[in-house]
Design a protein around this motif. Structure first.
Motif, PDB file in Angstrom:
ATOM      1  N   LYS A 245      74.563 156.944  83.029  1.00  0.00           N
ATOM      2  CA  LYS A 245      75.858 156.485  83.544  1.00  0.00           C
ATOM      3  C   LYS A 245      76.546 155.669  82.457  1.00  0.00           C
ATOM      4  CE  LYS A 245      73.739 152.420  85.726  1.00  0.00           C
ATOM      5  NZ  LYS A 245      73.542 151.678  86.988  1.00  0.00           N
ATOM      6  N   HIS A 259      87.250 156.985  85.290  1.00  0.00           N
ATOM      7  CA  HIS A 259      86.957 158.269  85.929  1.00  0.00           C
ATOM      8  C   HIS A 259      85.977 158.013  87.076  1.00  0.00           C
ATOM      9  CE1 HIS A 259      84.849 162.282  85.962  1.00  0.00           C
ATOM     10  NE2 HIS A 259      86.068 162.728  85.758  1.00  0.00           N
ATOM     11  N   SER A 261      83.160 159.074  87.473  1.00  0.00           N
ATOM     12  CA  SER A 261      81.827 158.913  86.895  1.00  0.00           C
ATOM     13  C   SER A 261      81.576 157.501  86.380  1.00  0.00           C
ATOM     14  CB  SER A 261      81.647 159.890  85.728  1.00  0.00           C
ATOM     15  OG  SER A 261      82.551 159.566  84.679  1.00  0.00           O
ATOM     16  N   ALA A 263      83.223 156.557  83.620  1.00  0.00           N
ATOM     17  CA  ALA A 263      83.667 156.635  82.231  1.00  0.00           C
ATOM     18  C   ALA A 263      85.123 156.185  82.111  1.00  0.00           C
ATOM     19  CB  ALA A 263      83.518 158.057  81.710  1.00  0.00           C
ATOM     20  N   THR A 285      85.844 159.717  78.850  1.00  0.00           N
ATOM     21  CA  THR A 285      86.023 161.080  79.355  1.00  0.00           C
ATOM     22  C   THR A 285      86.315 162.037  78.206  1.00  0.00           C
ATOM     23  OG1 THR A 285      88.373 160.614  79.755  1.00  0.00           O
ATOM     24  CG2 THR A 285      86.850 160.389  81.624  1.00  0.00           C
ATOM     25  N   ASP A 295      86.826 165.282  82.147  1.00  0.00           N
ATOM     26  CA  ASP A 295      85.461 165.509  82.608  1.00  0.00           C
ATOM     27  C   ASP A 295      84.567 164.469  81.946  1.00  0.00           C
ATOM     28  OD1 ASP A 295      83.394 166.705  83.981  1.00  0.00           O
ATOM     29  OD2 ASP A 295      83.681 168.695  83.115  1.00  0.00           O
ATOM     30  N   PHE A 296      83.311 164.431  82.354  1.00  0.00           N
ATOM     31  CA  PHE A 296      82.347 163.529  81.724  1.00  0.00           C
ATOM     32  C   PHE A 296      81.152 164.347  81.285  1.00  0.00           C
ATOM     33  CE2 PHE A 296      78.716 160.443  82.245  1.00  0.00           C
ATOM     34  CZ  PHE A 296      78.970 159.745  81.075  1.00  0.00           C
TER      35      PHE A 296
END
Length: 443
Positions: A245, A259, A261, A263, A285, A295-296
């Protein structure tokens, strides 16, 4: 100009070197929580297995290089705990003496990477339980692999879990993989991951799937077993590799957009929504060219590119990150496994009307003694005829085909255009129709 960089690995030091070359007036301070700069995280499993003899071989440049050759104030054991975006200050703790520190900045780069996920399993603090993210992590594992450590459990069947399992098995250990999912290598389509599973079993790796780890047991302070929701498994050592993470908790309260996630959201110039704050690497990201959204996908290749671009832009020039298509390749015993573009599940999640085929091919001419089977899954967008994903598995020739497909996907090529590619051929290197073109013809 005072520049502060949080993180001394791929993204951070790629940016620092660009700044040191392009802005002689820049005072560059790097704050690294650990003691090692610029090291190859992807090589850690191979150090554990003995293929890489010394951990120092994984270090691209020592901290002394950045201090003495590049004039960078490269600090170690400096953990950042918060950022004051309005006051343009970074706060933290010097882990060597416990003292607080504050550093002012005109520009800030967040390159803090990602940390290993370690759920609050009961007994997680027992000796013999390890994470694998840094060189000190790997050194602890090697130091702990005594002669009586014969039975090792790896929790997680992703990239790192598989590579660790392979290297431990080659080192003569009995290895077990426990994973919550129904198959290992879950980032791949089922036809690919089934072949990974067959390879694992062929090398006597025990697979425990669809079971949830609950706790660890131990005597005299050392682990001796793993307990899941369905059973218990004796273990002399446990390595937890269930994912990472982003290290972005210290940005709480700054207003920097994140994000889902965790990020940091960045634009093509590695800028955040806060003026003067940039981010790059495993904490940021990446724009996915097929999905057409952020995206991650934390990989070293992206970190190096993003760090370089961040440094160039922070130095006053202009360069944009062009995005990713999701390419990766790995070794697992006698097999190479590669992926680029979308998996079938990702295509479904994106609502794409697609066609997909899986087919057997050959890495080189069938009559050559070194020939080996090559299995490929190829996917296209039915509306545009563009290639949007490919996966491959085999003993040889995987990396070449994945890179051809990655180039095609990056440039938005249709399957018809791929048929016309002028790909090199000679019997020891290829088939007359390259396996990628064989699929393009059939899709």
């Amino acid at each position: 100009m005072n520049v502060v960089i949080i993180g001394g690995d791929a993204a951070g030091m790629s940016a620092a070197m660009q700044l040191s070359r392009k802005r002689k007036d820049a005072s560059i301070t790097v704050l690294e929580k650990g003691a090692v700069y610029s090291y190859a995280q992807c090589g850690l499993p191979y150090f554990i297995g003995g293929e890489v003899a010394k951990s120092d071989e994984l270090i691209a440049r020592p901290v002394s290089f950045f201090r003495e050759k590049a004039g960078i104030d490269a600090r170690i054991y400096h953990e950042v705990t918060s950022v004051d975006a309005s006051g343009q200050q970074v706060h933290g703790t010097n882990l060597e003496n416990g003292e607080a520190f504050t550093v002012d900045y005109d520009m800030l780069l967040v390159a803090s990477g990602a940390g290993s996920i370690f759920p609050p399993f009961e007994g997680k603090d027992l000796e013999g339980i390890h994470l694998l993210k840094t060189i000190p992590d790997a050194e602890k594992i090697v130091e702990d692999m005594k002669e009586d450590v014969l039975n090792v459990t790896v929790i997680g069947g992703g990239y790192i879990g598989l590579e660790v399992a392979e290297n431990l098995a080659k080192d003569g250990r009995k290895v077990r993989i426990i994973d919550l999912m129904e198959r290992v290598g879950n980032v791949y389509d089922a036809e690919i991951s089934e072949k990974i599973q067959e390879e694992a079993e062929r090398h006597n790796i025990e697979l425990v799937l669809k079971e949830k780890v609950q706790s660890f047991t131990g005597e005299n302070g050392r682990v001796d077993g793993v307990v899941t929701d369905q059973g218990s498994y004796p273990s002399d050592m446990v390595i937890v590799a269930i994912g990472v993470k982003p290290n972005t908790g210290f940005l709480d309260g700054t207003g920097v957009h994140l994000h889902p996630s965790g990020a940091v959201l960045v634009n093509p110039y590695m800028e955040t929504n806060i003026a003067g704050i940039y981010a790059a690497g495993d904490c940021a990201t990446q724009f996915h060219r097929v999905k057409q959204k952020d995206d991650f996908v934390p990989l070293g290749t992206h970190a190096n590119k993003q760090g370089r671009i961040a440094g160039i832009n922070m130095a006053g020039e202009t360069k944009a990150f062009q995005g990713i298509v999701g390419s990766s390749v790995m070794q697992f015993f006698d097999l190479a496994i590669g992926k680029t573009g979308l998996s079938e599940q990702e295509a479904k999640d994106e609502g794409i009307d697609y066609s997909v085929i899986g087919y057997d091919s050959a890495a080189i001419a069938h009559y050559m003694p070194e020939n080996a089977p090559l299995f490929i899954r190829m996917m296209k967008d039915n509306k545009t005829d563009k290639l949007i994903g490919m996966q491959a598995i085999g003993k040889r020739g995987v990396d070449k085909r994945i890179d051809v497909a990655a180039t095609a996907i990056y440039h938005g090529m249709t399957t018809e255009e791929m048929e016309n590619l002028d790909i090199s051929y000679a019997p020891p290197f290829n088939t007359a129709w390259d396996p990628v073109q064989q699929g393009a013809r059939r899709l």
